[in-house]
Design an enzyme around this catalytic site. Sequence first.
Site, PDB file in Angstrom:
ATOM      1  N   LYS A  13     -28.666 121.483 -30.006  1.00 10.86           N
ATOM      2  CA  LYS A  13     -29.166 122.121 -31.242  1.00 10.86           C
ATOM      3  C   LYS A  13     -29.120 123.655 -31.118  1.00 10.86           C
ATOM      4  O   LYS A  13     -28.617 124.336 -32.004  1.00 10.86           O
ATOM      5  CB  LYS A  13     -30.625 121.686 -31.536  1.00 10.86           C
ATOM      6  CG  LYS A  13     -30.795 120.178 -31.695  1.00 10.86           C
ATOM      7  CD  LYS A  13     -32.235 119.811 -32.018  1.00 10.86           C
ATOM      8  CE  LYS A  13     -33.245 120.112 -30.913  1.00 10.86           C
ATOM      9  NZ  LYS A  13     -33.042 119.376 -29.647  1.00 10.86           N
ATOM     10  N   ARG A  88     -40.789 118.137 -35.936  1.00 13.89           N
ATOM     11  CA  ARG A  88     -40.735 117.362 -34.705  1.00 13.89           C
ATOM     12  C   ARG A  88     -41.391 115.996 -34.860  1.00 13.89           C
ATOM     13  O   ARG A  88     -41.376 115.190 -33.948  1.00 13.89           O
ATOM     14  CB  ARG A  88     -41.508 118.170 -33.676  1.00 13.89           C
ATOM     15  CG  ARG A  88     -41.150 117.988 -32.257  1.00 13.89           C
ATOM     16  CD  ARG A  88     -39.780 118.488 -31.982  1.00 13.89           C
ATOM     17  NE  ARG A  88     -39.527 118.614 -30.573  1.00 13.89           N
ATOM     18  CZ  ARG A  88     -38.888 119.632 -30.030  1.00 13.89           C
ATOM     19  NH1 ARG A  88     -38.445 120.612 -30.779  1.00 13.89           N
ATOM     20  NH2 ARG A  88     -38.673 119.652 -28.741  1.00 13.89           N
ATOM     21  N   ARG A 127     -28.583 122.500 -16.588  1.00 18.23           N
ATOM     22  CA  ARG A 127     -29.275 123.714 -17.046  1.00 18.23           C
ATOM     23  C   ARG A 127     -30.436 124.070 -16.108  1.00 18.23           C
ATOM     24  O   ARG A 127     -30.701 125.242 -15.868  1.00 18.23           O
ATOM     25  CB  ARG A 127     -29.797 123.519 -18.476  1.00 18.23           C
ATOM     26  CG  ARG A 127     -30.508 124.767 -18.998  1.00 18.23           C
ATOM     27  CD  ARG A 127     -30.880 124.662 -20.463  1.00 18.23           C
ATOM     28  NE  ARG A 127     -31.874 123.630 -20.691  1.00 18.23           N
ATOM     29  CZ  ARG A 127     -32.270 123.226 -21.887  1.00 18.23           C
ATOM     30  NH1 ARG A 127     -31.707 123.731 -22.972  1.00 18.23           N
ATOM     31  NH2 ARG A 127     -33.190 122.301 -22.020  1.00 18.23           N
ATOM     32  N   ARG A 133     -35.870 126.268 -16.433  1.00 18.79           N
ATOM     33  CA  ARG A 133     -36.929 126.060 -17.440  1.00 18.79           C
ATOM     34  C   ARG A 133     -37.947 125.078 -16.887  1.00 18.79           C
ATOM     35  O   ARG A 133     -37.577 124.033 -16.346  1.00 18.79           O
ATOM     36  CB  ARG A 133     -36.296 125.501 -18.735  1.00 18.79           C
ATOM     37  CG  ARG A 133     -36.662 126.264 -19.975  1.00 18.79           C
ATOM     38  CD  ARG A 133     -35.863 125.787 -21.164  1.00 18.79           C
ATOM     39  NE  ARG A 133     -36.492 124.668 -21.843  1.00 18.79           N
ATOM     40  CZ  ARG A 133     -36.105 124.202 -23.021  1.00 18.79           C
ATOM     41  NH1 ARG A 133     -35.102 124.769 -23.666  1.00 18.79           N
ATOM     42  NH2 ARG A 133     -36.722 123.179 -23.575  1.00 18.79           N
ATOM     43  N   ARG A 144     -39.954 113.984 -22.458  1.00 19.72           N
ATOM     44  CA  ARG A 144     -39.457 114.612 -23.703  1.00 19.72           C
ATOM     45  C   ARG A 144     -38.582 113.630 -24.485  1.00 19.72           C
ATOM     46  O   ARG A 144     -38.641 113.583 -25.713  1.00 19.72           O
ATOM     47  CB  ARG A 144     -38.665 115.881 -23.363  1.00 19.72           C
ATOM     48  CG  ARG A 144     -39.582 117.051 -23.002  1.00 19.72           C
ATOM     49  CD  ARG A 144     -38.834 118.163 -22.279  1.00 19.72           C
ATOM     50  NE  ARG A 144     -37.777 118.772 -23.034  1.00 19.72           N
ATOM     51  CZ  ARG A 144     -36.795 119.504 -22.499  1.00 19.72           C
ATOM     52  NH1 ARG A 144     -36.761 119.718 -21.189  1.00 19.72           N
ATOM     53  NH2 ARG A 144     -35.863 120.019 -23.259  1.00 19.72           N
TER      54      ARG A 144
HETATM   55  P1  AP5 Z   1     -29.078 123.132 -25.973  1.00 22.80           P
HETATM   56  O1  AP5 Z   1     -28.183 123.753 -26.993  1.00 22.80           O
HETATM   57  O2  AP5 Z   1     -30.130 123.967 -25.355  1.00 22.80           O
HETATM   58  O3  AP5 Z   1     -29.730 121.800 -26.573  1.00 22.80           O
HETATM   59  P2  AP5 Z   1     -31.043 121.615 -27.399  1.00 22.80           P
HETATM   60  O4  AP5 Z   1     -30.842 120.422 -28.243  1.00 22.80           O
HETATM   61  O5  AP5 Z   1     -31.417 122.906 -28.086  1.00 22.80           O
HETATM   62  O6  AP5 Z   1     -32.016 121.276 -26.189  1.00 22.80           O
HETATM   63  P3  AP5 Z   1     -33.445 121.781 -25.753  1.00 22.80           P
HETATM   64  O7  AP5 Z   1     -33.686 121.166 -24.429  1.00 22.80           O
HETATM   65  O8  AP5 Z   1     -33.577 123.275 -25.842  1.00 22.80           O
HETATM   66  O9  AP5 Z   1     -34.275 121.144 -26.916  1.00 22.80           O
HETATM   67  P4  AP5 Z   1     -35.690 120.672 -26.980  1.00 22.80           P
HETATM   68  O10 AP5 Z   1     -35.696 120.139 -28.369  1.00 22.80           O
HETATM   69  O11 AP5 Z   1     -36.187 119.773 -25.946  1.00 22.80           O
HETATM   70  O12 AP5 Z   1     -36.478 122.052 -26.692  1.00 22.80           O
HETATM   71  P5  AP5 Z   1     -37.323 123.024 -27.626  1.00 22.80           P
HETATM   72  O13 AP5 Z   1     -37.149 124.367 -27.087  1.00 22.80           O
HETATM   73  O14 AP5 Z   1     -37.126 122.767 -29.064  1.00 22.80           O
HETATM   74  O15 AP5 Z   1     -28.131 122.478 -24.874  1.00 22.80           O
HETATM   75  C1  AP5 Z   1     -28.662 121.895 -23.712  1.00 22.80           C
HETATM   76  C2  AP5 Z   1     -27.708 122.182 -22.547  1.00 22.80           C
HETATM   77  O16 AP5 Z   1     -26.469 121.518 -22.786  1.00 22.80           O
HETATM   78  C3  AP5 Z   1     -27.388 123.667 -22.378  1.00 22.80           C
HETATM   79  O17 AP5 Z   1     -27.308 123.981 -21.021  1.00 22.80           O
HETATM   80  C4  AP5 Z   1     -26.028 123.822 -23.084  1.00 22.80           C
HETATM   81  O18 AP5 Z   1     -25.283 124.853 -22.523  1.00 22.80           O
HETATM   82  C5  AP5 Z   1     -25.400 122.460 -22.827  1.00 22.80           C
HETATM   83  N1  AP5 Z   1     -24.485 122.025 -23.907  1.00 22.80           N
HETATM   84  C6  AP5 Z   1     -24.631 122.208 -25.218  1.00 22.80           C
HETATM   85  N2  AP5 Z   1     -23.611 121.652 -25.899  1.00 22.80           N
HETATM   86  C7  AP5 Z   1     -22.806 121.078 -24.972  1.00 22.80           C
HETATM   87  C8  AP5 Z   1     -21.586 120.330 -25.050  1.00 22.80           C
HETATM   88  N3  AP5 Z   1     -20.983 120.061 -26.211  1.00 22.80           N
HETATM   89  N4  AP5 Z   1     -21.059 119.875 -23.890  1.00 22.80           N
HETATM   90  C9  AP5 Z   1     -21.659 120.133 -22.685  1.00 22.80           C
HETATM   91  N5  AP5 Z   1     -22.804 120.850 -22.546  1.00 22.80           N
HETATM   92  C10 AP5 Z   1     -23.370 121.307 -23.687  1.00 22.80           C
HETATM   93  O19 AP5 Z   1     -38.838 122.495 -27.308  1.00 22.80           O
HETATM   94  C11 AP5 Z   1     -39.429 122.658 -26.026  1.00 22.80           C
HETATM   95  C12 AP5 Z   1     -40.887 122.245 -26.116  1.00 22.80           C
HETATM   96  O20 AP5 Z   1     -41.575 123.114 -27.049  1.00 22.80           O
HETATM   97  C13 AP5 Z   1     -41.150 120.832 -26.642  1.00 22.80           C
HETATM   98  O21 AP5 Z   1     -41.077 119.853 -25.627  1.00 22.80           O
HETATM   99  C14 AP5 Z   1     -42.573 120.985 -27.200  1.00 22.80           C
HETATM  100  O22 AP5 Z   1     -43.531 120.960 -26.168  1.00 22.80           O
HETATM  101  C15 AP5 Z   1     -42.561 122.385 -27.778  1.00 22.80           C
HETATM  102  N6  AP5 Z   1     -42.162 122.400 -29.199  1.00 22.80           N
HETATM  103  C16 AP5 Z   1     -41.035 122.961 -29.740  1.00 22.80           C
HETATM  104  N7  AP5 Z   1     -41.006 122.781 -31.073  1.00 22.80           N
HETATM  105  C17 AP5 Z   1     -42.132 122.084 -31.380  1.00 22.80           C
HETATM  106  C18 AP5 Z   1     -42.657 121.573 -32.591  1.00 22.80           C
HETATM  107  N8  AP5 Z   1     -42.003 121.732 -33.758  1.00 22.80           N
HETATM  108  N9  AP5 Z   1     -43.828 120.888 -32.527  1.00 22.80           N
HETATM  109  C19 AP5 Z   1     -44.496 120.719 -31.363  1.00 22.80           C
HETATM  110  N10 AP5 Z   1     -44.050 121.170 -30.173  1.00 22.80           N
HETATM  111  C20 AP5 Z   1     -42.874 121.850 -30.186  1.00 22.80           C
END
Ligand code: AP5
Length: 187
Positions: A13, A88, A127, A133, A144
């Site tokens: 994402k 979420r 990552r 992280r 997660r």
């Molecule tokens: P990346 O692009 O970072 O993927 P992502 O879907 O953004 O993954 P995240 O792990 O950042 O998402 P998340 O939803 O768990 O975290 P968030 O920060 O929202 O890609 C991942 C990896 O793959 C990277 O290394 C990238 O380079 C690689 N990659 C990408 N595309 C690729 C491809 N095509 N091929 C190969 N490799 C590839 O949330 C973190 C925490 O915050 C949550 O657990 C929660 O505690 C809190 N939080 C956030 N939002 C909320 C909310 N709305 N409500 C409550 N808690 C929340």
Amino acid sequence: MRIVLLGAPGSGKGTQAKLIVEQLQIPHISTGDLLRGAIAAKTPLGLAAKEVMDRGDLVSDEIVLGMLKDRLSADDASNGFILDGFPRNVTQAEMLEQLFQELNLTLDHALLIQVDPDEVVARIAKRAEIEGRTDDTEDVVRNRLNVYNEQTAPVAAFYQQQGIVTEVLGTGSVEDVQARIQAVLRF
Ligand code: AP5
């Protein structure tokens, strides 16, 4: 254009949002990034959120919605935005709907990036070695993914009822996925 990006942790994402904003010149609003910013700034909100995030659980809806409201009211969001990590759960989707009604806004697209769990685990493990992280450890990633399946996956059905969901295959190269998204958004 107003877009919500849905998909499991590690589905790409954030990676794709950064590419979309370059093309569309709208801000990328990531609730994960907003929360990590609050942690880095050691605000009371950030300190409260850190423990929850380090377990891989969801921060409270009220805290996240409050942060989001502030961000959406900034000038640069007036012509659209891409939301990454929000909503979420279905409660957050309903809160967003309510907020959009108050602001007289409509959501144009909900893109669901689909990647197999094995692939997301492998991506996040890679990552973890590079970025360190604190929520990218094996146990926390497993939690997660459970939280995603139980609480976030139903959000797609919420938007399906509105007819605005498009599923996008998230495997292949970053450029392959970007091309699929471009075809949907037609830019
Ligand atoms: P990346 O692009 O970072 O993927 P992502 O879907 O953004 O993954 P995240 O792990 O950042 O998402 P998340 O939803 O768990 O975290 P968030 O920060 O929202 O890609 C991942 C990896 O793959 C990277 O290394 C990238 O380079 C690689 N990659 C990408 N595309 C690729 C491809 N095509 N091929 C190969 N490799 C590839 O949330 C973190 C925490 O915050 C949550 O657990 C929660 O505690 C809190 N939080 C956030 N939002 C909320 C909310 N709305 N409500 C409550 N808690 C929340």
